[in-house]
Design a protein around this motif. Structure first.
Motif, PDB file in Angstrom:
ATOM      1  N   THR A   7       6.368  -2.617  -1.431  1.00 36.66           N
ATOM      2  CA  THR A   7       6.772  -2.730  -0.034  1.00 36.66           C
ATOM      3  C   THR A   7       7.984  -3.650   0.052  1.00 36.66           C
ATOM      4  O   THR A   7       8.063  -4.654  -0.652  1.00 36.66           O
ATOM      5  CB  THR A   7       5.640  -3.277   0.843  1.00 36.66           C
ATOM      6  N   VAL A   8       8.908  -3.291   0.930  1.00 38.50           N
ATOM      7  CA  VAL A   8      10.163  -4.041   1.046  1.00 38.50           C
ATOM      8  C   VAL A   8      10.424  -4.381   2.511  1.00 38.50           C
ATOM      9  O   VAL A   8      10.641  -3.487   3.334  1.00 38.50           O
ATOM     10  CB  VAL A   8      11.354  -3.236   0.484  1.00 38.50           C
ATOM     11  N   ILE A  99      -0.339   6.945   7.645  1.00 37.13           N
ATOM     12  CA  ILE A  99       0.587   7.546   6.670  1.00 37.13           C
ATOM     13  C   ILE A  99       0.783   6.624   5.475  1.00 37.13           C
ATOM     14  O   ILE A  99       0.724   7.050   4.315  1.00 37.13           O
ATOM     15  CB  ILE A  99       1.941   7.852   7.340  1.00 37.13           C
ATOM     16  N   ILE A 100       0.986   5.332   5.740  1.00 36.02           N
ATOM     17  CA  ILE A 100       1.227   4.363   4.663  1.00 36.02           C
ATOM     18  C   ILE A 100       0.013   4.246   3.746  1.00 36.02           C
ATOM     19  O   ILE A 100       0.142   4.240   2.519  1.00 36.02           O
ATOM     20  CB  ILE A 100       1.616   2.995   5.262  1.00 36.02           C
ATOM     21  N   ASP A 117       3.659  -4.304   3.941  1.00 28.68           N
ATOM     22  CA  ASP A 117       3.034  -5.375   3.157  1.00 28.68           C
ATOM     23  C   ASP A 117       1.730  -5.827   3.799  1.00 28.68           C
ATOM     24  O   ASP A 117       0.750  -6.116   3.113  1.00 28.68           O
ATOM     25  CB  ASP A 117       3.997  -6.562   3.020  1.00 28.68           C
ATOM     26  N   TRP A 118       1.711  -5.885   5.124  1.00 24.97           N
ATOM     27  CA  TRP A 118       0.511  -6.304   5.854  1.00 24.97           C
ATOM     28  C   TRP A 118      -0.562  -5.217   5.821  1.00 24.97           C
ATOM     29  O   TRP A 118      -1.742  -5.491   5.596  1.00 24.97           O
ATOM     30  CB  TRP A 118       0.888  -6.644   7.296  1.00 24.97           C
ATOM     31  N   ILE A 119      -0.141  -3.999   6.028  1.00 22.02           N
ATOM     32  CA  ILE A 119      -1.083  -2.879   6.033  1.00 22.02           C
ATOM     33  C   ILE A 119      -1.781  -2.755   4.678  1.00 22.02           C
ATOM     34  O   ILE A 119      -2.975  -2.458   4.609  1.00 22.02           O
ATOM     35  CB  ILE A 119      -0.337  -1.575   6.384  1.00 22.02           C
ATOM     36  N   TYR A 171       2.220  -6.575  15.434  1.00 23.53           N
ATOM     37  CA  TYR A 171       1.271  -5.735  14.711  1.00 23.53           C
ATOM     38  C   TYR A 171       0.511  -6.479  13.607  1.00 23.53           C
ATOM     39  O   TYR A 171      -0.401  -5.920  12.996  1.00 23.53           O
ATOM     40  CB  TYR A 171       1.982  -4.514  14.137  1.00 23.53           C
ATOM     41  N   THR A 172       0.876  -7.728  13.358  1.00 22.94           N
ATOM     42  CA  THR A 172       0.140  -8.527  12.367  1.00 22.94           C
ATOM     43  C   THR A 172      -0.585  -9.692  13.034  1.00 22.94           C
ATOM     44  O   THR A 172      -0.948 -10.662  12.372  1.00 22.94           O
ATOM     45  CB  THR A 172       1.075  -9.064  11.277  1.00 22.94           C
TER      46      THR A 172
END
Length: 231
Positions: A7-8, A99-100, A117-119, A171-172
């Motif tokens: 993840t970037v 999707i991720i 990265d969080w997901i 979202y985090t």
């Protein structure tokens, strides 16, 4: 070899997407960014008829259906700054998350942005990166690629990074986008240079997951390098 995900997260103009694309090319894997948003938009009701038509055609091949759908969508090859205020869309983000997570189970890939990265924070086969650079490095890159003045470039950087920070925080549950604790590796693309960032990411991936070999630079991957992509 098990699937892995890189993840970037990146500051606007830092070259993060260029770096991600080059790593993907070296490793022979796909790199996703705007196509996730496009597909999530279709799934959440925008262009729903188009999504259903594509999904029906790919229904028999469930494993590769998502990958095929994403790769059938156009990939953004130039920087597009955010010129709007952040407004949350919980349904859209739910589809992006779906999707991720499905991509992480289906193939090895790189995912740029989208709070990936969080997901995937509980996914043990994830390498999370944050790439940033000083304004003095990002500004001329934005000016050259977009053909804009220094003033416009500065506005684009400020507004886009503000949008990304608010998106991430919402979202985090209030987490801070640039917090280094969120990532395995943070890189300054000005100090290191684009190519050294690529090398360090590949070395770190191999160090974290020894079953992933260091790439043979002579091999051509799935992605074309976007050397002029500043985002």
């Amino acid at each position: 070899m098990e699937n892995y995900t890189i993840t970037v997260a990146r500051g606007f103009g830092s070259g993060g997407k260029e770096i991600a694309s080059q790593v993907a090319k070296d490793l022979g894997i796909h790199c996703y960014e705007n196509r996730i948003l496009t597909l999530a938009s279709q799934m959440s009701g925008i262009d729903r008829q188009l999504f259903e038509e594509v999904n029906e055609k790919l229904h028999e091949n469930k494993r590769n259906g998502l990958i095929n759908m994403l790769n059938a969508l156009p990939r953004r090859t130039h920087p597009e700054p955010e010129r709007r205020n952040f407004i949350s869309d919980e349904q859209l983000f739910a589809y992006e998350t779906q999707i991720i997570m499905e991509l992480a189970k289906t193939e090895s890939c790189i995912i740029v942005g989208k709070c990936a990265d969080w997901i995937l924070r509980d996914n043990q086969r994830t390498l999370s990166l944050y790439i940033e650079a000083p304004r003095t490095f990002c500004r001329p890159r934005i000016m050259k690629k977009m053909g804009v003045t220094a003033e416009t470039a500065d506005i684009s950087i400020t507004e886009t990074d503000k949008y990304r920070a608010e998106y991430y925080a919402h979202y985090t549950n209030g987490n801070y986008w640039t917090n280094p604790v969120n990532y395995d590796l943070t890189l300054n693309s000005e100090r290191l240079g684009i190519e050294r960032c690529v090398e360090l990411i590949e070395y770190t991936l191999h160090s974290k997951f020894p079953d992933v070999p260091l790439p043979d630079k002579k091999d051509a991957g799935l992605e074309k390098s976007e050397s002029d992509n500043v985002d």
